[in-house]
Scaffold this active site. Structure first.
Site, short mmCIF file in Angstrom:
data_model
loop_
_atom_site.label_atom_id
_atom_site.label_comp_id
_atom_site.label_asym_id
_atom_site.label_seq_id
_atom_site.Cartn_x
_atom_site.Cartn_y
_atom_site.Cartn_z
N HIS A 111 -42.27 120.39 16.10
CA HIS A 111 -42.48 121.84 16.03
C HIS A 111 -41.30 122.62 16.63
O HIS A 111 -41.10 123.79 16.30
CB HIS A 111 -43.77 122.23 16.75
CG HIS A 111 -44.48 123.37 16.11
ND1 HIS A 111 -45.07 123.29 14.87
CD2 HIS A 111 -44.67 124.65 16.51
CE1 HIS A 111 -45.62 124.45 14.55
NE2 HIS A 111 -45.38 125.29 15.52
N HIS A 145 -45.75 132.49 7.66
CA HIS A 145 -46.59 133.30 8.55
C HIS A 145 -47.30 134.38 7.75
O HIS A 145 -46.67 135.08 6.96
CB HIS A 145 -45.73 133.97 9.63
CG HIS A 145 -45.22 133.02 10.66
ND1 HIS A 145 -44.12 133.28 11.46
CD2 HIS A 145 -45.65 131.79 11.04
CE1 HIS A 145 -43.91 132.28 12.27
NE2 HIS A 145 -44.83 131.36 12.04
N LYS A 183 -51.18 126.36 6.31
CA LYS A 183 -52.53 126.61 6.81
C LYS A 183 -53.36 127.30 5.73
O LYS A 183 -52.90 128.22 5.07
CB LYS A 183 -52.47 127.48 8.07
CG LYS A 183 -51.85 126.77 9.27
CD LYS A 183 -51.87 127.65 10.49
CE LYS A 183 -51.32 126.91 11.71
NZ LYS A 183 -51.31 127.76 12.92
N ARG A 233 -43.94 122.56 9.22
CA ARG A 233 -44.76 121.88 10.23
C ARG A 233 -44.80 120.39 9.93
O ARG A 233 -44.61 119.97 8.79
CB ARG A 233 -46.18 122.46 10.24
CG ARG A 233 -46.25 123.96 10.49
CD ARG A 233 -47.70 124.44 10.34
NE ARG A 233 -47.83 125.86 10.59
CZ ARG A 233 -47.77 126.82 9.65
NH1 ARG A 233 -47.53 126.45 8.39
NH2 ARG A 233 -47.92 128.08 9.96
N ARG A 272 -39.05 123.95 14.04
CA ARG A 272 -39.56 125.19 13.43
C ARG A 272 -39.12 126.40 14.25
O ARG A 272 -38.63 127.40 13.70
CB ARG A 272 -41.08 125.10 13.37
CG ARG A 272 -41.77 126.26 12.67
CD ARG A 272 -43.24 125.90 12.49
NE ARG A 272 -44.05 127.00 12.00
CZ ARG A 272 -44.15 127.34 10.72
NH1 ARG A 272 -43.46 126.68 9.81
NH2 ARG A 272 -44.93 128.33 10.34
N TYR A 323 -39.92 135.39 17.90
CA TYR A 323 -38.58 134.81 17.93
C TYR A 323 -37.51 135.86 18.23
O TYR A 323 -36.39 135.52 18.61
CB TYR A 323 -38.27 134.11 16.61
CG TYR A 323 -39.22 132.97 16.34
CD1 TYR A 323 -39.18 131.81 17.10
CD2 TYR A 323 -40.20 133.06 15.34
CE1 TYR A 323 -40.06 130.77 16.87
CE2 TYR A 323 -41.08 132.03 15.11
CZ TYR A 323 -41.01 130.88 15.87
OH TYR A 323 -41.89 129.86 15.65
#
Length: 304
Positions: A242, A268, A173, A149, A245, A277
């Site tokens: 992004h 993730h 995150k 990111r 990504r 995806y």
């Protein structure tokens, strides 16, 4: 204690106890301040909260509405758990339903990524600001190599990068840590060249990517940089950080890489996030089957 003081304590709780990222806490603050401006003193009045939710639906897309409501619900839950509410939690009686709309990530066509990189490498030969173009090119290459990111790239520290072994330690995150290997020799050499040109400034600043003032190269500066080179390269799509990504995940799937590896690469927490995806990669699978399946080359005699 006034509700705004409660909000400040809650945001501190999110930052230091839950260890949420700076960007997440910032988003919570924006959502909660917007909510409090609307309801004013009627923070426990269900009808006022319902009216605010209706206003959100009028102004924003579904994804934004869901996030803003989630921010408010989490705040009320915190107040309830800490026993700071005089009345019952009004959100327990509020039901919000959303129509599930599947939004597929936008990716950058491979030829456009190639066009962008070729343009940037060509600039190196005649650029007067070598350190700048090396920095910018290194960032773009790392975007495509790692799927990181934009804030993860901007906040990379010198100690997070092992230039000898090509390993980057990324904090995502919730400050979750993951390590990504740079497998391309040319990219690793580019990173080393950039570091050698800016070693003194980087060591003083602490961040790996620095601006002309010797400070951290910010997320917004990265976005502006990407727009500048995209225009110079004549890229036909509007590229955002992004999108790299999304592109990395999609193209790795198309190349047959296991989705579990891609999940770890992107950081993730749930495989469900990565599975989106699969929908994009299936388009490539369809093209392959349509163009290369052996059935297409068979001579089949059909009855008249």
């Amino acid at each position: 204690m006034e509700i705004r003081e409660e909000m400040e304590q809650y945001l501190e709780f999110c930052q230091y106890r839950k260890e949420l990222s700076r960007n997440t806490v910032k988003a919570y603050r924006i959502d909660l301040e917007q909510f409090l401006r609307y309801v004013k003193e009627d923070t426990l009045l269900r009808s006022k909260i319902e009216a605010y939710i209706t206003e959100l639906h009028k102004k924003y897309k579904q994804k934004t509405v869901k996030r803003k409501i989630a921010s408010i619900k989490a705040f009320y839950q915190y107040l309830e758990e800490e026993e700071r509410m005089k009345e019952s939690n009004p959100f327990t009686k509020i039901r919000v339903k959303f129509k599930e709309v599947e939004s597929l990530p936008r990716i950058i066509p491979r030829n456009e990524i190639e066009k962008l990189l070729n343009c940037m490498y060509a600039i190196i030969d005649h650029s007067e600001k070598k350190s700048t173009i090396y920095r910018d090119l290194t960032i773009v290459e790392i975007f495509f190599a790692t799927g990181a990111r934009v804030y993860e790239i901007s906040n990379l520290k010198r100690q997070d990068i092992d230039l000898d072994n090509g390993i980057i330690r990324i904090f995502g995150k919730g400050s979750k840590e993951r390590c990504v290997q740079i497998g391309n020799h040319d990219i690793l050499e580019l990173m080393k060249a950039y570091y050698q040109m800016n070693q003194e400034v980087i060591e003083e600043c602490g961040f790996f990517f620095v601006n002309q003032q010797g400070k951290r190269f910010s997320e917004q500066s990265i976005r502006r940089m990407l727009r500048k080179y995209s225009c110079q390269a004549g890229v036909s799509v509007h590229i955002t950080p992004h999108m790299f990504r999304h592109s990395v995940a999609t193209y790795l799937l198309e190349e047959g890489v296991d989705i579990m590896y891609i999940q770890k690469l992107l950081g993730h927490s749930s495989i469900k996030t990565t599975q989106i995806y699969l929908h994009i990669a299936s388009k490539k699978q369809m093209e392959i089957l349509r163009e290369r399946h052996p059935r297409n080359r068979m001579q089949i005699q059909r009855a008249a």
